[in-house]
Write a protein that holds these residues in place. Structure first.
Motif, PDB file in Angstrom:
ATOM      1  N   LYS A 136      -7.622  -4.766   0.629  1.00 52.80           N
ATOM      2  CA  LYS A 136      -6.160  -4.694   0.669  1.00 52.80           C
ATOM      3  C   LYS A 136      -5.539  -6.028   0.269  1.00 52.80           C
ATOM      4  O   LYS A 136      -4.537  -6.081  -0.456  1.00 52.80           O
ATOM      5  N   ARG A 137      -6.154  -7.123   0.714  1.00 52.72           N
ATOM      6  CA  ARG A 137      -5.628  -8.442   0.400  1.00 52.72           C
ATOM      7  C   ARG A 137      -5.674  -8.712  -1.102  1.00 52.72           C
ATOM      8  O   ARG A 137      -4.760  -9.321  -1.663  1.00 52.72           O
ATOM      9  N   HIS A 138      -6.751  -8.264  -1.770  1.00 55.40           N
ATOM     10  CA  HIS A 138      -6.921  -8.559  -3.194  1.00 55.40           C
ATOM     11  C   HIS A 138      -6.220  -7.567  -4.112  1.00 55.40           C
ATOM     12  O   HIS A 138      -5.744  -7.937  -5.184  1.00 55.40           O
ATOM     13  N   ASN A 151      -3.930  -4.992  -2.958  1.00 56.91           N
ATOM     14  CA  ASN A 151      -2.725  -4.408  -2.383  1.00 56.91           C
ATOM     15  C   ASN A 151      -2.841  -2.897  -2.194  1.00 56.91           C
ATOM     16  O   ASN A 151      -1.841  -2.177  -2.189  1.00 56.91           O
ATOM     17  N   THR A 168      -5.653   0.044  -0.065  1.00 61.44           N
ATOM     18  CA  THR A 168      -6.883   0.249   0.691  1.00 61.44           C
ATOM     19  C   THR A 168      -7.918   0.878  -0.240  1.00 61.44           C
ATOM     20  O   THR A 168      -7.560   1.429  -1.298  1.00 61.44           O
TER      21      THR A 168
END
Length: 261
Positions: free
Chosen positions: A247-249, A251, A253
């Motif tokens: 999610k961090r990379h 945006n 899931t």
């Protein structure tokens, strides 16, 4: 111990043991010196633009007026001992441990013996026996003798290329980590980190995570495996950790990404 033992220019006013249970995050601008040693688990130390992975037996220090972040890996919570220092010889003592404000992390030669000394200092601070401050000093001054230094070995001119090749060619992302790289390349973690950050502007663990994400990305696109299976195959410790990093990379899931393909 608020006052120094008679005749001493260095003493320990506070010692402790932290058991994080996966909820440890510190962002500090300390006004004191504070050596730590990891007992178990894994974590990261970030200082002066560099990030270091640490595990059992690794030491790091807080340095006055130097920003530092340190936190454990929630999937492998850490425990560590620490003690604060006071007195005129604080900086000289911390330097004798192989630690300084430009290199706040060190792997000592005899970590198990050092862990025993940290434990004894902590226990003595708790029990407060008669003459305990001098028992603490005895253990305190044994620690530098146990730190030693890593045997110097000039890094290969092709160190970065060799490290990248080992990571990129790995068919088992879970089997590649910083400790494994250092052992196979016969270099210290500090040397490896400096090579990565100077040439790639990222740490070895950042590159390894990128490699694991590429594997997860490929498995999401080309297979119908569950997210739990993909997390294990791509080298993440859990489905939850994969979801957080993905999610961090991206945006998205992993499930959202798969549904969009």
């Amino acid at each position: 111990m608020a006052t120094p033992p008679a005749g001493c220019s260095l003493w320990v006013p506070l010692a402790g043991k932290l058991e994080s249970r996966g909820y440890s995050y510190y962002h500090s601008f300390p006004n004191y010196f504070c050596p730590h040693i990891i007992i178990s688990g894994n974590g990261s130390v970030e200082a002066r633009g560099e990030r270091y992975d640490v595990a059992r037996g690794d030491m790091f220090t807080l340095w006055p007026s130097q920003e530092i972040c340190y936190h454990d890996d929630p999937d492998t919570p850490w425990e560590f001992y620490y003690f604060h220092l006071q007195g005129a010889d604080q900086a000289a003592y911390v330097n004798s441990l192989g630690l300084n404000k430009n290199g706040p992390v060190n792997r000592p030669v005899n970590p198990e013996e050092i862990i025993k000394r940290f434990d004894r200092i902590w226990q003595t601070m708790k029990e407060k026996p008669t003459g305990g401050q001098y028992k603490i000093l005895s253990d305190l001054f044994e620690i530098p003798c146990l730190c030693g230094a890593e045997a110097p070995s000039p890094p290969s001119d092709h160190l970065l290329e060799d490290a990248l090749a080992l990571i990129d060619s790995s068919r088992n992302p879970a089997g590649i980590n910083v400790n494994e790289l250092c052992e196979r390349l016969e270099v210290s973690r500090v040397t490896l980190y400096r090579k990565f950050t100077s040439k790639l502007n990222q740490t070895p663990i950042d590159y390894i995570i990128s490699h694991r994400l590429k594997t997860a990305h490929k498995l999401l696109l080309q297979t119908s495996k569950s997210i739990t299976e993909i997390a294990a195959l791509s080298g993440f410790n859990s489905e939850k950790y994969l979801m957080k990093i993905f999610k961090r990379h991206f945006n998205l899931t992993p499930t959202e990404f798969r549904n969009k393909k």
